[in-house]
Design a protein around this motif. Structure first.
Motif, PDB file in Angstrom:
ATOM      1  N   MET A   1      11.165   3.009  -2.794  1.00  0.00           N
ATOM      2  CA  MET A   1      10.047   3.381  -1.904  1.00  0.00           C
ATOM      3  C   MET A   1       9.828   2.329  -0.814  1.00  0.00           C
ATOM      4  O   MET A   1       9.272   2.579   0.227  1.00  0.00           O
ATOM      5  CB  MET A   1       8.764   3.543  -2.725  1.00  0.00           C
ATOM      6  CG  MET A   1       7.625   4.173  -1.983  1.00  0.00           C
ATOM      7  SD  MET A   1       7.988   5.827  -1.420  1.00  0.00           S
ATOM      8  CE  MET A   1       7.254   6.778  -2.735  1.00  0.00           C
ATOM      9  N   MET A   2      10.285   1.089  -1.079  1.00  0.00           N
ATOM     10  CA  MET A   2      10.070   0.046  -0.069  1.00  0.00           C
ATOM     11  C   MET A   2      11.392  -0.544   0.401  1.00  0.00           C
ATOM     12  O   MET A   2      12.342  -0.651  -0.349  1.00  0.00           O
ATOM     13  CB  MET A   2       9.221  -1.090  -0.647  1.00  0.00           C
ATOM     14  CG  MET A   2       7.839  -0.633  -1.033  1.00  0.00           C
ATOM     15  SD  MET A   2       6.874  -1.974  -1.729  1.00  0.00           S
ATOM     16  CE  MET A   2       6.783  -3.107  -0.370  1.00  0.00           C
TER      17      MET A   2
ATOM     18  N   LEU B   1       9.403  -3.605   5.115  1.00  0.00           N
ATOM     19  CA  LEU B   1       7.990  -3.562   4.771  1.00  0.00           C
ATOM     20  C   LEU B   1       7.432  -4.932   4.441  1.00  0.00           C
ATOM     21  O   LEU B   1       6.228  -5.143   4.503  1.00  0.00           O
ATOM     22  CB  LEU B   1       7.784  -2.608   3.586  1.00  0.00           C
ATOM     23  CG  LEU B   1       8.116  -1.169   3.938  1.00  0.00           C
ATOM     24  CD1 LEU B   1       8.106  -0.309   2.698  1.00  0.00           C
ATOM     25  CD2 LEU B   1       7.122  -0.655   4.957  1.00  0.00           C
TER      26      LEU B   1
ATOM     27  N   GLY C   1       9.826   9.251  -3.878  1.00  0.00           N
ATOM     28  CA  GLY C   1      10.252   7.955  -4.377  1.00  0.00           C
ATOM     29  C   GLY C   1      11.690   7.631  -4.038  1.00  0.00           C
ATOM     30  O   GLY C   1      12.132   6.504  -4.227  1.00  0.00           O
TER      31      GLY C   1
ATOM     32  N   PHE D   1      12.820   5.568   1.861  1.00  0.00           N
ATOM     33  CA  PHE D   1      12.236   4.300   2.309  1.00  0.00           C
ATOM     34  C   PHE D   1      12.031   4.362   3.813  1.00  0.00           C
ATOM     35  O   PHE D   1      12.616   5.206   4.506  1.00  0.00           O
ATOM     36  CB  PHE D   1      13.113   3.111   1.912  1.00  0.00           C
ATOM     37  CG  PHE D   1      14.458   3.095   2.573  1.00  0.00           C
ATOM     38  CD1 PHE D   1      15.530   3.776   2.005  1.00  0.00           C
ATOM     39  CD2 PHE D   1      14.666   2.398   3.747  1.00  0.00           C
ATOM     40  CE1 PHE D   1      16.783   3.768   2.610  1.00  0.00           C
ATOM     41  CE2 PHE D   1      15.919   2.380   4.357  1.00  0.00           C
ATOM     42  CZ  PHE D   1      16.978   3.069   3.786  1.00  0.00           C
TER      43      PHE D   1
ATOM     44  N   GLU E   1       3.378  -8.568   1.013  1.00  0.00           N
ATOM     45  CA  GLU E   1       2.399  -7.701   0.357  1.00  0.00           C
ATOM     46  C   GLU E   1       2.191  -8.145  -1.087  1.00  0.00           C
ATOM     47  O   GLU E   1       3.118  -8.665  -1.711  1.00  0.00           O
ATOM     48  CB  GLU E   1       2.888  -6.252   0.354  1.00  0.00           C
ATOM     49  CG  GLU E   1       2.954  -5.617   1.724  1.00  0.00           C
ATOM     50  CD  GLU E   1       1.616  -5.614   2.420  1.00  0.00           C
ATOM     51  OE1 GLU E   1       0.585  -5.441   1.761  1.00  0.00           O
ATOM     52  OE2 GLU E   1       1.594  -5.792   3.652  1.00  0.00           O
ATOM     53  N   PRO E   2       1.010  -7.915  -1.640  1.00  0.00           N
ATOM     54  CA  PRO E   2       0.769  -8.279  -3.036  1.00  0.00           C
ATOM     55  C   PRO E   2       1.516  -7.353  -3.994  1.00  0.00           C
ATOM     56  O   PRO E   2       1.763  -6.201  -3.690  1.00  0.00           O
ATOM     57  CB  PRO E   2      -0.735  -8.101  -3.191  1.00  0.00           C
ATOM     58  CG  PRO E   2      -1.091  -7.096  -2.164  1.00  0.00           C
ATOM     59  CD  PRO E   2      -0.162  -7.335  -1.017  1.00  0.00           C
TER      60      PRO E   2
ATOM     61  N   GLY F   1       4.174  -5.968  -5.111  1.00  0.00           N
ATOM     62  CA  GLY F   1       5.519  -5.419  -5.038  1.00  0.00           C
ATOM     63  C   GLY F   1       5.592  -4.152  -5.870  1.00  0.00           C
ATOM     64  O   GLY F   1       4.632  -3.808  -6.562  1.00  0.00           O
ATOM     65  N   GLU F   2       6.714  -3.441  -5.766  1.00  0.00           N
ATOM     66  CA  GLU F   2       6.812  -2.165  -6.493  1.00  0.00           C
ATOM     67  C   GLU F   2       7.126  -2.340  -7.965  1.00  0.00           C
ATOM     68  O   GLU F   2       8.106  -2.892  -8.326  1.00  0.00           O
ATOM     69  CB  GLU F   2       7.909  -1.309  -5.843  1.00  0.00           C
ATOM     70  CG  GLU F   2       7.780   0.146  -6.174  1.00  0.00           C
ATOM     71  CD  GLU F   2       6.882   0.897  -5.196  1.00  0.00           C
ATOM     72  OE1 GLU F   2       6.490   2.018  -5.481  1.00  0.00           O
ATOM     73  OE2 GLU F   2       6.530   0.331  -4.142  1.00  0.00           O
TER      74      GLU F   2
END
Lengths: 169, 169
Positions: free
Chosen positions: A1-2, A6, A146, A149, A165-166, A168-169
């Motif tokens: 997803m990332m 990102l 899912g 990306f 980012e806090p 993570g996936e």
DNA sequence: TAGCTGGCTTCAGTAAACATAAGTCAGCTA
DNA sequence: TAGCTGACTTATGTTTACTGAAGCCAGCTA
């Protein structure tokens, strides 16, 4: 997803965002419901107002915007014994908006449905089966949730550095 | 594009409309752009406000609504040397909203595009090809624009008679 | 313990999107 | 020519969604 992109999300600007630009045109509840009605076949001013459930001034403003933006066009028509009137009908640009409405309806059917089931169903002309919006890639694969990306496009505007980012996936 | 049902459009009520119900939740520009950011991987309050380009009170209100509606959830996280904080992340209900955003982006790319091309592209994880929203029926056929019609669903509420639409297709 | 920072909330005001009600206007019918 | 109807527009007010600035609180660091 990332993707790695990102992690540098602040490095790009959303000044050139197709979603934001689309919402400039159809970003109100009334505009989207007018588009729904247009697909349902509504064409007359009063019917738009009545069926969307908005007042005539709001209908007038939204119809004017959608016409100016090219999703609807005013076409003259004449019923026997009547003077010439104007109907609002979908242009190609407006017809191409159908996937958005199908996706919205589909989400609502799934997650905010009435007990009795959906009020309306969009069906395929050829076979009568219900129509859904699905994601597919240019190589022809079905894309599951899912399995995608976000990547940089040619119009991406980079502006500066970023922090991670806090989580993570 | 039209069925006989549409000639009696006033005979059904839109009280039970999935599109309208969906728009109750994400019917504002800010809410939709927050969902965009969530898919881009944004998780922190301040980042949502900054990247969507709205003030903190508006971000707070919209995040609260989206969380209450179950599209986002507040999850605790802790970075080393920091206290516990909360991040907003997509739920399954929120992830299922992706087709709407893909459809909006796609329409914008086609009809309101920047000269330089789209800012971002959604790609398939497996092959890297660009992802699009397409319409498909339950029998597996691709549905082209104009090859669908609107039909009554089980939740349709009928209310009265109708008059014909002008023009016809 | 005193600041600093992230993550909000509160306050006060503005702008946009709406509502209701009434008025306008063209052109067909009586 | 006088009324009627559909399609608006105008006037006025309300609600909702925003804005900017300031304040608050927890808990880590100095």
């Amino acid at each position: 997803m990332m993707s790695d992109l990102l992690t540098e999300r602040d490095a790009w600007s959303m000044a050139n965002c197709s979603i934001a630009r689309t919402l400039e045109i159809v970003g109100t509840r009334a505009a989207l419901l007018i588009m729904r009605e247009a697909f349902f076949g509504t064409r007359r001013f009063d019917d738009f107002a009545k069926r969307v459930g908005i007042g005539e001034p709001a209908a007038s403003a939204r119809l004017k915007e959608l016409t100016a933006a090219g999703l609807l066009e005013r076409v003259p028509y004449q019923e026997p014994g009547q003077r010439t009137r104007y109907a609002y009908q979908l242009t190609d640009k407006g017809r191409d908006f159908l996937p958005v409405l199908v996706a919205l309806r589909q989400w609502g059917d799934t997650w905010a449905a009435d007990e009795q089931g959906p009020a309306v169903v969009v069906r395929h002309k050829d076979c009568g089966a219900a129509v859904h919006a699905v994601l597919r890639c240019d190589d022809g694969h079905d894309v599951q949730l899912g399995d995608s990306f976000v990547d940089a496009g040619p119009g991406l505007i980079r502006v500066g550095p970023d922090r991670p980012e806090p989580g993570g996936e």
